[in-house]
Scaffold this active site. Structure first.
Site, PDB file in Angstrom:
ATOM      1  N   ASP A 143       0.983  -1.201  -0.115  1.00  0.00           N
ATOM      2  CA  ASP A 143       0.075   0.060  -0.058  1.00  0.00           C
ATOM      3  C   ASP A 143       0.917   1.134  -0.100  1.00  0.00           C
ATOM      4  O   ASP A 143       1.398   1.717   1.098  1.00  0.00           O
ATOM      5  CB  ASP A 143      -0.929   0.156   1.507  1.00  0.00           C
ATOM      6  CG  ASP A 143      -1.533   1.253   1.643  1.00  0.00           C
ATOM      7  OD1 ASP A 143      -1.648   2.078   0.673  1.00  0.00           O
ATOM      8  OD2 ASP A 143      -2.040   1.437   2.640  1.00  0.00           O
ATOM      9  N   GLU A 162      -7.185   0.462  -4.063  1.00  0.00           N
ATOM     10  CA  GLU A 162      -7.536   0.269  -2.417  1.00  0.00           C
ATOM     11  C   GLU A 162      -8.785  -0.369  -1.975  1.00  0.00           C
ATOM     12  O   GLU A 162      -8.485  -1.024  -1.133  1.00  0.00           O
ATOM     13  CB  GLU A 162      -6.894   1.637  -1.876  1.00  0.00           C
ATOM     14  CG  GLU A 162      -5.512   2.037  -2.200  1.00  0.00           C
ATOM     15  CD  GLU A 162      -5.214   3.698  -2.132  1.00  0.00           C
ATOM     16  OE1 GLU A 162      -5.879   4.423  -1.685  1.00  0.00           O
ATOM     17  OE2 GLU A 162      -4.120   3.879  -2.444  1.00  0.00           O
TER      18      GLU A 162
END
Ligand code: AMP
Length: 589
Positions: free
Chosen positions: A8, A147
């Site tokens: 991430d 995401e």
């Protein structure tokens, strides 16, 4: 083949995870932290710093420290350091490289492949830039995923009841909200909306302003123009904000913040949760519009949502959770650490993809991820109009062709401008590429038939091709996209990054051998003092000579940065170790 990790790559913090024995594991960095600040700095000595070390020196080295680079991905923004320009993808690659190296050290194996996440909002150029950053960092990016899709995977929702889910992601610098449909083996992003200039940093700024004002009110001193003091205030503001997620009140305490006429001045301010919520309620309220927009685009009412997932560190704030509850009528889930769930989901997807490449398909089949295109794609046509080919929120992958013609008689080439955005006029949208289609047969206006095809792959990356239907030949297209790095540029950036990694190693080795040399010289000096009388003249002379040679090398350079200098120093240390061995032993006994 090395290990696969999920990354991430966040605006403020980045996080990485992998799947081990069927379980996701967050990989701590070399400092033992589960997230790494997405900050890069260049020390005055030319060393590249990433993460916490870069944050710590930020106030004293602001011009050479770069945070929130993610906001610049896919743009022509450049960082300039010592006359050298760095693209956002090169700076992001420095973060990814550190993560890869830290993961390798932690896992004890090489890391070759990664799944990297991007906000659902990211356009084609931002996705491509993220992929390029991975490549520069020496990673094979298996896939770029959104995401919110990763969050749904982390929650294992792909194995549960078919339902529609909202992912509410308020991080450090961006806000995204997505509506996802989870079906039999399929996760489809129905709609996305957000604000890529809203996040925890804005809350920090409000508290910092409050602290600065209170300090001024109490002492008459304004620290707004003192970068070092302001940096301390900002850090205290962030800590206070975090405290207030669990406490009703906290104190920001900064001794010696400024110098007053009568001596040092200290900041000591109480911040209550209700004061904090008052000064930030408009920020929380700003998430309402995108939530409603996403629901509208998905064509559902909040009551049809099965679950609401909270992602991003800023969703720990009770006021944010209350707001989400009020907006959706649902108790949001935050059972997975909101800072880590995106990386965990990326790891799940990475594991699925690498297993699939080895022919291992999980029982029940592979999970299919269907993302959507975040913004409509058009081309510019006569009169500066944006003619839409692909509507926003179309599910990926997508393939679409449309036939165009010429506007002027005997036109042998046309320029096709590809646009991204929702506005009707071309000039109000973002140009993401221009294609010059050459070699069209001379004909009156409107006669040639040019088929333009848009292909968007599962990563959301766009490829355009064109065909002249009159001749049946495929035409060559030149993409002039100034903001995208060419393969050559990526190769050059990779070489540059590797060279720096090698130089950093030499610098570290240099420092280690210099330390060892200093320690040895001290030891030899003491040995000569205590045991000198027991040594014969020749032996003493040899030690003195070797000592002088080593001191000369140490004086030669401030910091041994060339590999030859380090090797010469090491040889001189070894020489003195040998010649002084007996003397040091005698002195010890
Ligand atoms: P992320 O980008 O998801 O890592 O989110 C980072 C943001 O979350 C930063 O602005 C942090 O200050 C914020 N954050 C982390 N922990 C908390 C907390 N306990 N309360 C409020 N905000 C937090």
């Amino acid at each position: 083949m090395g290990a696969t990790i999920g990354i991430d790559l966040g605006t403020t913090n980045s996080c990485m995870a992998t799947v081990e024995g069927g379980k996701t594991v967050v990989i701590p960095n070399a400092e033992g932290e589960r997230t790494t600040p997405s900050v890069v700095a260049f020390s005055k000595e030319g060393e590249r710093l990433v993460g916490n070390v870069a944050c710590r020196q930020a106030a004293m080295n602001a011009g050479r420290t770069f945070a929130s680079v993610k906001r610049h991905m896919g743009t022509d923004w450049r960082a300039t350091v010592d006359g050298k320009k760095f693209t956002p993808q090169e700076l992001s690659a420095m973060i990814l490289r550190k993560m890869r190296q830290d993961a390798e050290a932690y896992l004890g194996t090489s890391v070759t492949d990664a799944v990297v996440t991007v906000p659902a909002y990211f356009n084609d150029m931002q996705r491509q830039a993220t992929k390029d950053a991975g490549r520069i960092a020496g990673l094979h990016v298996l896939r770029i995923i959104n995401e919110p899709t990763a969050a749904a995977l982390a929650y294992g929702l792909d194995n549960g009841t078919p339902q529609k889910v909202m992912v509410y992601d308020l991080g450090g610098g961006t806000f995204d909200v997505s509506i996802i449909e989870i079906g039999e083996g399929v996760i489809e992003v129905l709609a996305t909306a957000g604000d890529n200039h809203l996040g925890g940093d804005d809350f920090d700024e409000r508290v910092a302003d409050y602290l600065v004002q209170e300090f001024k009110r109490a002492t008459g001193v304004d620290v707004r123009h003192d970068p070092a003091a302001l940096q301390r205030v900002r850090e205290a503001a962030r800590e206070a904000k975090k405290d207030l997620s669990a406490l009703a009140s906290t104190r920001a305490n900064l001794p010696f913040l400024a110098q007053g006429a009568a001596g040092p001045l200290h900041l000591d301010v109480e911040v209550t949760r209700s004061a904090f919520e008052n000064m930030t309620c408009d920020l929380v309220e700003r998430t309402t519009g995108p939530v409603q927009q996403a629901l509208m685009d998905a064509g559902i009412a909040a009551s049809e949502l099965g679950q609401v997932l909270l992602v991003g560190g800023s969703t720990r704030m009770p006021a944010v959770q209350a707001h989400v509850r009020a907006l959706t009528g649902k108790d949001p889930s935050s059972s997975i650490n909101p800072d880590e769930c995106v990386a965990s989901g990326a790891a799940v997807q990475g594991s699925t993809l690498s297993n699939a490449s080895m022919g291992i398909v999980p029982v029940g089949g592979d999970i299919l991820l269907l993302d959507v295109i975040p913004l409509s794609l058009s081309i510019e046509t006569v009169g500066g109009v944006a003619t839409r080919l692909i509507e926003r929120n179309t599910t990926l992958p997508v393939h679409y062709s449309q036939v165009f013609s010429t506007a002027a008689a005997f036109q042998t080439s046309v320029e096709v401008r590809v646009l991204q955005g929702e506005r009707p006029m071309a000039k109000d949208n973002k140009t993401i590429g221009t294609f010059r289609l050459k070699g069209i047969k001379r004909a009156p206006a409107g006669v040639p038939q040019i088929e333009v095809t848009f292909d968007i792959d599962a990563n959301g990356i766009l490829t355009v091709s064109a065909k002249d239907l009159d001749t049946g030949k495929e035409q060559s297209i030149t993409i002039t996209d100034t903001e995208r790095m060419s393969d050559d540029e990526i190769e050059a950036a990779m070489r540059d990054a590797e060279q720096y990694a090698a130089q950093d190693q030499v610098r570290r080795d240099g420092l280690a051998v210099r330390e060892e040399a200093q320690r040895l010289l001290g030891e030899v000096g003491r040995a000569l003092g205590t045991a000198g009388k027991h040594l014969d003249k020749e032996e003493k002379k040899a030690i003195k000579n070797d000592e002088a040679a080593l001191r000369k090398l140490l004086a030669k350079r401030g910091d041994a940065a060339a590999a030859e200098d380090v090797a010469a120093l090491r040889a001189a240390v070894e020489q003195l170790e040998q010649s002084s061995a007996r003397a040091r032993k005698l002195a010890d006994s």
